[in-house]
Design an enzyme around this catalytic site. Structure first.
Site, mmCIF file in Angstrom:
data_model
loop_
_atom_site.group_PDB
_atom_site.id
_atom_site.type_symbol
_atom_site.label_atom_id
_atom_site.label_comp_id
_atom_site.label_asym_id
_atom_site.label_seq_id
_atom_site.Cartn_x
_atom_site.Cartn_y
_atom_site.Cartn_z
ATOM 1 N N LEU A 45 8.946 1.554 -5.523
ATOM 2 C CA LEU A 45 7.937 2.358 -6.090
ATOM 3 C C LEU A 45 6.954 3.873 -5.340
ATOM 4 C CD1 LEU A 45 6.016 -0.933 -7.585
ATOM 5 C CD2 LEU A 45 7.799 1.105 -8.965
ATOM 6 N N GLY A 46 8.431 4.668 -4.507
ATOM 7 C CA GLY A 46 8.154 5.806 -4.010
ATOM 8 C C GLY A 46 7.377 5.965 -2.783
ATOM 9 N N TYR A 61 8.431 -7.948 9.766
ATOM 10 C CA TYR A 61 7.616 -8.000 9.159
ATOM 11 C C TYR A 61 6.032 -8.731 9.280
ATOM 12 C CZ TYR A 61 10.985 -6.225 5.554
ATOM 13 O OH TYR A 61 11.623 -5.094 5.117
#
Length: 290
Positions: free
Chosen positions: A219-220, A66
Site C-alpha cells: 500500500l505504498g 516482527y
C-alpha cells in the site's frame, strides 16, 4: 464497499504444491504500527489473525524480527491459530537481526541462520516451515551483495526437511539468478512499483518461471508513495477506498502477484480482504497507468 466473497482474486500454486489465495495477510503490523512504535495489545493481534482466517486468508507472512517489546508476531500467530488448518501456509523471513533498540539493524551470518530457522519453528509451533525467505540488505537494496553462501544454508535445511520451499527478499535480477543456481526459488518478496522498469522486469521473470511475486509495503510504504489522485478518482467511481483500488490494481498486474497487506485493525483487515473482489474496468486500469 465491495462485499467479501470466497477467494474472488483466485489462487496460486506456490512452489508447485501449495495452493494459496492471492490475497494474504502480513503480520508485520501486529506487534506495533511501526518498527519503532509502542507495542500493540496482543489480544487485538490475536483477534485480527482469527478474523483473517475466517475471511478466507490462507497465506500469512511473518518474521522472527516482527516484534516490539514482549509482543511477537510469531507468538501471536501460534496463540491465535494453532492447531493450524491444513490449508494454512505460513511464510517467514530470516536474515535481519534486531539491535539493542529492538529494530532490525544487522544481518545474520551464514552460521546464524540455522538458529533463526529453529527459533521460527519453535515460536510458531511447527515441525516444518512452509516458506522461508532469505532477506538481504537493510532498508535499501544492495545489488552487489552475494547471497549464495547464506542461501546454501537454507537449502541444506530444506534437504533436512525443516523447510518446504525457499524464497528471496529485497533482491535484484543477478541475486535472483544467484539464488536459483543454489536451490529452487518459490517466491520473491520485493518492493514493487508499476512505473519502475527494474521491478517490472523481475516480475516478468517470476511469471515465466512460475515463481510467486510478493510485494512488501503493497500500500505504498517506503519511498514509493501511492498515486493518491489517480487512485482516488477510480475509488470514487466504485465506492471503494484508494487503498482497496491499489490492492485490486496489483492483483490485475500479474497472476503471479500475491498480496500480504498488513494491519493491526479489524476494520482495515476487512477492507483489505474485500479489495480482492473489486473488479476494475479497462478504463480504470488505463487511468491508473497514466
Amino acid at each position: 464497499m465491495t462485499n467479501l466473497t470466497n477467494n474472488p482474486a483466485g489462487d496460486f500454486e506456490l512452489g508447485g504444491d501449495l495452493r494459496v489465495d492471492r490475497m494474504g495477510f502480513g503480520a508485520m503490523r501486529l506487534p506495533t504500527g511501526t518498527f519503532a512504535g509502542p507495542p500493540r495489545d496482543p489480544e487485538t493481534g490475536i483477534a485480527v489473525l482469527r478474523r483473517a482466517v475466517e475471511l478466507g486468508v490462507n497465506h500469512i507472512d511473518t518474521a522472527g524480527f516482527y516484534a516490539r517489546g514482549d509482543v511477537e508476531a510469531n507468538d501471536l500467530i501460534r496463540r491465535a491459530l494453532a492447531p493450524y488448518r491444513e490449508d494454512l501456509v505460513i511464510a517467514t523471513k530470516v536474515g535481519p537481526l534486531r539491535g539493542p533498540d529492538g529494530l532490525p539493524a544487522y544481518q545474520a551470518t551464514p552460521d546464524q541462520l540455522r538458529g533463526l530457522v529453529e527459533d521460527d519453528l519453535r515460536t510458531l509451533g511447527l515441525d516444518r516451515l512452509d516458506l522461508v525467505y532469505l532477506r538481504i540488505g537493510g532498508m535499501t537494496m544492495d545489488r552487489d551483495e552475494s547471497l549464495a553462501e547464506r542461501f546454501a544454508v537454507l537449502a541444506e535445511l530444506r534437504e533436512e526437511g525443516l523447510i518446504r520451499h525457499l524464497g528471496v527478499s529485497n533482491v535484484g535480477p543477478e541475486q535472483f539468478a544467484e539464488a536459483r543456481s543454489v536451490a529452487p526459488v518459490a517466491a520473491v518478496q520485493n518492493h514493487f512499483h508499476v512505473h519502475h522498469p527494474a521491478d517490472a522486469d523481475l516480475l516478468r521473470q517470476c511469471e515465466e518461471l512460475g515463481v510467486a511475486w510478493v510485494p512488501f509495503f503493497p500500500l505504498g510504504g517506503g519511498d514509493r508513495p501511492l498515486e493518491a489522485e489517480r487512485l482516488g478518482k477510480v475509488a470514487a467511481r466504485h465506492g471503494a477506498t484508494a487503498a482497496q483500488v491499489a490492492l485490486a490494481w496489483l492483483l490485475e498486474i500479474s497472476p503471479a502477484m500475491l498480496l500480504i497487506p498488513g494491519t493491526g485493525s479489524l476494520e482495515h483487515l476487512e477492507e483489505n480482504v474485500a479489495a480482492a473482489g473489486l473488479e476494475l474496468t479497462a478504463d480504470d486500469l488505463a487511468e491508473l497507468k497514466g
